[in-house]
Design an enzyme around this catalytic site. Structure first.
Site, PDB file in Angstrom:
ATOM      1  N   SER A 292       0.545  -0.950   0.066  1.00  9.85           N
ATOM      2  CA  SER A 292      -0.137   0.066   0.047  1.00  9.85           C
ATOM      3  C   SER A 292       0.527   1.002  -0.215  1.00  9.85           C
ATOM      4  O   SER A 292       2.245   1.541   0.504  1.00  9.85           O
ATOM      5  CB  SER A 292      -1.255  -0.280   1.431  1.00  9.85           C
ATOM      6  OG  SER A 292      -0.346  -0.629   2.210  1.00  9.85           O
ATOM      7  N   CYS A 293       0.457   2.482  -0.114  1.00  8.67           N
ATOM      8  CA  CYS A 293       0.790   3.726  -0.064  1.00  8.67           C
ATOM      9  C   CYS A 293       1.817   4.209   0.517  1.00  8.67           C
ATOM     10  O   CYS A 293       1.552   3.532   1.745  1.00  8.67           O
ATOM     11  CB  CYS A 293      -0.055   4.733  -0.188  1.00  8.67           C
ATOM     12  SG  CYS A 293      -0.029   5.586   0.311  1.00  8.67           S
ATOM     13  N   PRO A 294       3.040   4.195   0.430  1.00 10.80           N
ATOM     14  CA  PRO A 294       3.003   5.160  -0.474  1.00 10.80           C
ATOM     15  C   PRO A 294       4.423   4.038  -1.579  1.00 10.80           C
ATOM     16  O   PRO A 294       4.469   4.404  -2.925  1.00 10.80           O
ATOM     17  CB  PRO A 294       3.856   6.418  -0.312  1.00 10.80           C
ATOM     18  CG  PRO A 294       5.385   5.225   0.830  1.00 10.80           C
ATOM     19  CD  PRO A 294       4.351   4.668   1.841  1.00 10.80           C
ATOM     20  N   MET A 295       4.534   2.452  -1.234  1.00 10.98           N
ATOM     21  CA  MET A 295       4.888   2.006  -2.095  1.00 10.98           C
ATOM     22  C   MET A 295       4.893   1.702  -3.440  1.00 10.98           C
ATOM     23  O   MET A 295       5.645   1.695  -4.287  1.00 10.98           O
ATOM     24  CB  MET A 295       5.440   0.320  -0.804  1.00 10.98           C
ATOM     25  CG  MET A 295       5.787   0.503   0.444  1.00 10.98           C
ATOM     26  SD  MET A 295       7.643   1.295   0.513  1.00 10.98           S
ATOM     27  CE  MET A 295       8.638   0.539  -0.338  1.00 10.98           C
TER      28      MET A 295
END
Lengths: 109, 192
Positions: free
Chosen positions: A45-48
């Site tokens: 999930s964000c920010p990956m």
């Protein structure tokens, strides 16, 4: 009358699902783009997803296309925003499926 | 185009053709400026003052994401933010529910010994259940993306930290003036 309506509606809906699965899962996944690299960000999930997409694009040659697969519903907006605001990167297409979001990004620099 | 005062004679006034050409040039420049995307050459400056588990996320996520855009990012850590850059402490950031009405634990329970640990574990479990990046991962990622981390010298001394206790790439020996200068040159300035 209501039950016959739902029967027809249901049948069409089922048909739609089958069509969706047929077309989405086979034809559109292997889209018209010449994919240089596929990046699997499923489960992240964000920010990956954005960050990994950035690194992956950095490793491409100019003109090559990255296919990024994500399960993050925020990735549609995030990747769109990232591509808009980042030089050397162009978003070609985004596809939404069953909890799956596929993005096609071209390196333009 | 000269910037002389208009008091000169009419012979110096530019012709329509010249003006039209100049307008064309300016329009082109404006168009290319608009096309210019957000990123490259732009700077972001973040001041990170908090060191709880929840507050360690915003500076790291914003820094790494901005770096993905091509921003030149500097994060200046001060006071509790130093714990994020501390090799040992950053693995062990805590969260308390005391005074935190966003958390479901009433203060009267939150103050009991051991409750902070429980609250922290609750948060850590949520983080791992959601496959959210850990603080360690975010720091590593940020460093890979070229984010500059600075540790405020004054608070290093105030907290009696050892300079060697920070991650290798962390810049020390910097203070408020460095931060102000950095913010003055940045396009985005954030205090967290």
């Amino acid at each position: 009358m209501w039950s016959s309506y739902t029967l027809i509606g249901r049948t069409n809906f089922d048909r739609l699902i089958i069509v969706d699965q047929l077309f989405f899962s086979s034809i559109t996944m292997s889209s018209d783009f010449d994919i240089a690299k596929t990046l699997d960000c499923k489960g992240e999930s964000c920010p990956m997803p954005v960050i990994k997409s950035r690194s992956a694009v950095d490793d491409l040659n100019s003109g090559e296309v990255l296919e990024m697969i994500s399960t993050d519903s925020g990735s549609i907006s995030d990747i769109n925003g990232w591509a808009k605001g980042t030089a050397g990167v162009e978003l070609l297409e985004q596809e939404e499926g069953d909890d799956l979001y596929v993005h096609y990004i071209r390196k333009t620099s | 185009m000269s910037t002389d005062t208009p008091a000169t004679s009419n012979n110096d006034a530019p012709s329509r053709a010249e003006l039209a050409a100049r307008i064309g040039e300016l329009e082109e420049e404006l168009a290319s400026l608009k096309d210019d995307k957000t990123s490259d050459g732009n700077k972001m400056s973040i001041i990170a003052t908090k060191g709880t588990l929840d507050m360690a996320y915003p500076p790291l996520i914003l820094a790494s994401t901005a770096a993905a855009f091509g921003y030149d990012v500097t994060v200046f850590h001060t006071f509790w933010g130093l714990d994020i850059l501390h090799e040992e402490h950053s693995k062990d950031l805590k969260l308390s529910s005391v005074g935190n009405p966003n958390m479901p634990v009433p203060n009267v329970f939150g103050v009991l010994p051991g409750m902070d640990k429980i609250t922290t574990s609750m948060m850590e479990r949520r983080i791992s259940d959601n496959d959210t990046a850990t603080i360690e991962q975010l720091i590593e990622t940020s460093l890979e993306m070229g984010v500059n981390f600075q540790a405020c010298q004054m608070t290093i001394e105030l907290m009696d930290y050892d300079e060697d206790a920070f991650f290798d790439d962390v810049e020390t020996g910097v203070g408020a003036a460095t931060a102000v200068e950095d913010m003055a040159n940045a396009d985005i300035q954030l205090l967290i």
